[in-house]
Design a protein around this motif. Structure first.
Motif, PDB file in Angstrom:
ATOM      1  N   PHE A   1       0.845  -1.188   0.000  1.00  0.00           N
ATOM      2  CA  PHE A   1       0.000   0.000   0.000  1.00  0.00           C
ATOM      3  C   PHE A   1       0.882   1.240   0.000  1.00  0.00           C
ATOM      4  O   PHE A   1       1.777   1.380   0.837  1.00  0.00           O
ATOM      5  CB  PHE A   1      -0.900  -0.004   1.232  1.00  0.00           C
ATOM      6  N   THR A   2       0.632   2.142  -0.926  1.00  0.00           N
ATOM      7  CA  THR A   2       1.415   3.379  -1.014  1.00  0.00           C
ATOM      8  C   THR A   2       0.525   4.613  -1.018  1.00  0.00           C
ATOM      9  O   THR A   2       0.980   5.712  -1.324  1.00  0.00           O
ATOM     10  CB  THR A   2       2.282   3.387  -2.284  1.00  0.00           C
ATOM     11  N   GLY A   3      -0.763   4.416  -0.665  1.00  0.00           N
ATOM     12  CA  GLY A   3      -1.719   5.501  -0.774  1.00  0.00           C
ATOM     13  C   GLY A   3      -2.434   5.426  -2.115  1.00  0.00           C
ATOM     14  O   GLY A   3      -2.116   4.591  -2.962  1.00  0.00           O
TER      15      GLY A   3
ATOM     16  N   ASP B   1       4.771   7.138   7.478  1.00  0.00           N
ATOM     17  CA  ASP B   1       4.664   6.251   8.634  1.00  0.00           C
ATOM     18  C   ASP B   1       3.372   5.440   8.607  1.00  0.00           C
ATOM     19  O   ASP B   1       3.327   4.304   9.091  1.00  0.00           O
ATOM     20  CB  ASP B   1       4.791   7.024   9.946  1.00  0.00           C
ATOM     21  N   LEU B   2       2.319   5.991   7.996  1.00  0.00           N
ATOM     22  CA  LEU B   2       1.064   5.251   7.879  1.00  0.00           C
ATOM     23  C   LEU B   2       1.190   4.104   6.882  1.00  0.00           C
ATOM     24  O   LEU B   2       0.739   2.986   7.148  1.00  0.00           O
ATOM     25  CB  LEU B   2      -0.070   6.195   7.468  1.00  0.00           C
TER      26      LEU B   2
ATOM     27  N   ALA C   1       3.383  -3.273   7.183  1.00  0.00           N
ATOM     28  CA  ALA C   1       3.909  -4.144   8.241  1.00  0.00           C
ATOM     29  C   ALA C   1       2.821  -5.080   8.750  1.00  0.00           C
ATOM     30  O   ALA C   1       3.056  -6.278   8.964  1.00  0.00           O
ATOM     31  CB  ALA C   1       4.464  -3.302   9.387  1.00  0.00           C
ATOM     32  N   ALA C   2       1.615  -4.548   8.959  1.00  0.00           N
ATOM     33  CA  ALA C   2       0.502  -5.372   9.435  1.00  0.00           C
ATOM     34  C   ALA C   2       0.132  -6.441   8.418  1.00  0.00           C
ATOM     35  O   ALA C   2      -0.160  -7.587   8.787  1.00  0.00           O
ATOM     36  CB  ALA C   2      -0.711  -4.481   9.734  1.00  0.00           C
TER      37      ALA C   2
ATOM     38  N   PHE D   1      -0.851  -4.716  15.385  1.00  0.00           N
ATOM     39  CA  PHE D   1       0.176  -3.750  15.006  1.00  0.00           C
ATOM     40  C   PHE D   1      -0.489  -2.388  15.154  1.00  0.00           C
ATOM     41  O   PHE D   1      -1.564  -2.147  14.598  1.00  0.00           O
ATOM     42  CB  PHE D   1       0.658  -3.970  13.571  1.00  0.00           C
ATOM     43  N   PHE D   2       0.134  -1.497  15.906  1.00  0.00           N
ATOM     44  CA  PHE D   2      -0.515  -0.247  16.297  1.00  0.00           C
ATOM     45  C   PHE D   2       0.012   0.945  15.503  1.00  0.00           C
ATOM     46  O   PHE D   2       1.206   1.045  15.229  1.00  0.00           O
ATOM     47  CB  PHE D   2      -0.286  -0.010  17.796  1.00  0.00           C
TER      48      PHE D   2
END
Length: 277
Positions: free
Chosen positions: A3-5, A14-15, A21-22, A173-174
């Motif tokens: 996902f890159t937006g 960071d999002l 990562a999740a 994952f937060f």
């Protein structure tokens, strides 16, 4: 599968790192942030970008974890048995599948959105621990086990209104979505209003952040509210100079889109009164 937006959603670095990562870890992604920061929209855009179907489970204060698995309609079965209905022979006729069941049985990987989990009872997250861990659950009435054909991408949102149990947090994952700074907000606005004049945008955003950062404000206006406000400004064909405020009136033009309670309106009225003295 990264996902890159999207062209409709401005995602910070960071999002995107958190989302990817999740997905890689196959852990639920817990997204916290104040209302109106695009948490729900994120799940929709992730599904769109990864070309996956989206299954939404909107949580209310009365929602129970069991409803996400299935519900057994014993009342209807009893009624049908009294009427001699042949359907009572198959208990499966009285089981309504929940959102998790639908996600688990999907032939392709899906995005499962559990929206506003903090609205539910404190036990709600704990009641989902095993199901989210094993991606499977047992149906007691039929004796079957429902297991995910493809592990879904699980995105869980929270408005941070109450603390979530530690045991639940350990499985996620937060990521906390901070309120956008002016540069990021400018990008967000340009997605929605690509033709907005630079001077109007600069004046409006400067004023918006002044309002938002005012000490004593009970409810700070959100991203969705500034977009509504800008839509009104454009519809009224206002110029940057039309937005100017003076000591006698510190309320922004069309302030009803930004200030949603009388205490905040009175706060700006008091500030204006004090500045005139």
């Amino acid at each position: 599968m990264k996902f890159t937006g999207t062209q409709d959603y401005v995602a910070t670095e960071d999002l995107t790192v958190a989302v990817n990562a999740a997905v890689l870890l196959e852990r639920p992604l817990l997204i916290k942030g104040e209302p109106g920061t695009g948490k729900t929209e994120l799940a929709k855009q992730v599904a769109s970008a990864l070309r996956l179907d989206l299954i939404e489970w909107n949580i209310k204060s009365t929602t129970k974890a069991q409803q996400g698995l299935y519900e057994y309609d014993a009342v209807s079965r009893l009624r049908d048995s009294q009427l001699g209905d042949e359907r009572v022979r198959d208990v499966g006729n009285y089981i309504r599948k929940g959102k998790l069941w639908t996600a688990f049985e999907a032939d392709q990987k899906v995005v499962l959105l559990i929206d506003e989990i903090d609205k539910a009872d404190i036990e709600f997250p704990n009641d989902l621990l095993q199901e989210l861990d094993k991606m499977a659950f047992h149906v007691y009435e039929t004796g079957e086990t429902v297991a995910a054909k493809n592990r879904p991408v699980v995105i869980i949102t929270s408005n941070n209104e109450k603390e979530l149990p530690d045991a639940f947090l350990r499985r996620c994952f937060f990521h906390y979505i901070s309120f956008p700074d002016q540069d990021t907000m400018r990008q967000i606005v340009k997605v929605h209003f690509p033709d907005i004049k630079e001077q109007l945008l600069t004046t409006a955003l400067t004023q918006f952040y002044e309002v938002r950062e005012q000490q004593g404000l009970k409810k700070k206006p959100s991203t969705s509210e500034v977009l509504d406000w800008l839509k009104l400004l454009l519809a009224e064909d206002l110029l940057p100079e039309d937005l100017k405020r003076d000591a006698g009136n510190l309320l922004p033009k069309l302030h009803g889109a930004l200030l949603k309670n009388e205490q905040d309106v009175k706060l700006f009225e008091r500030l204006a009164f004090m500045s005139r003295r």
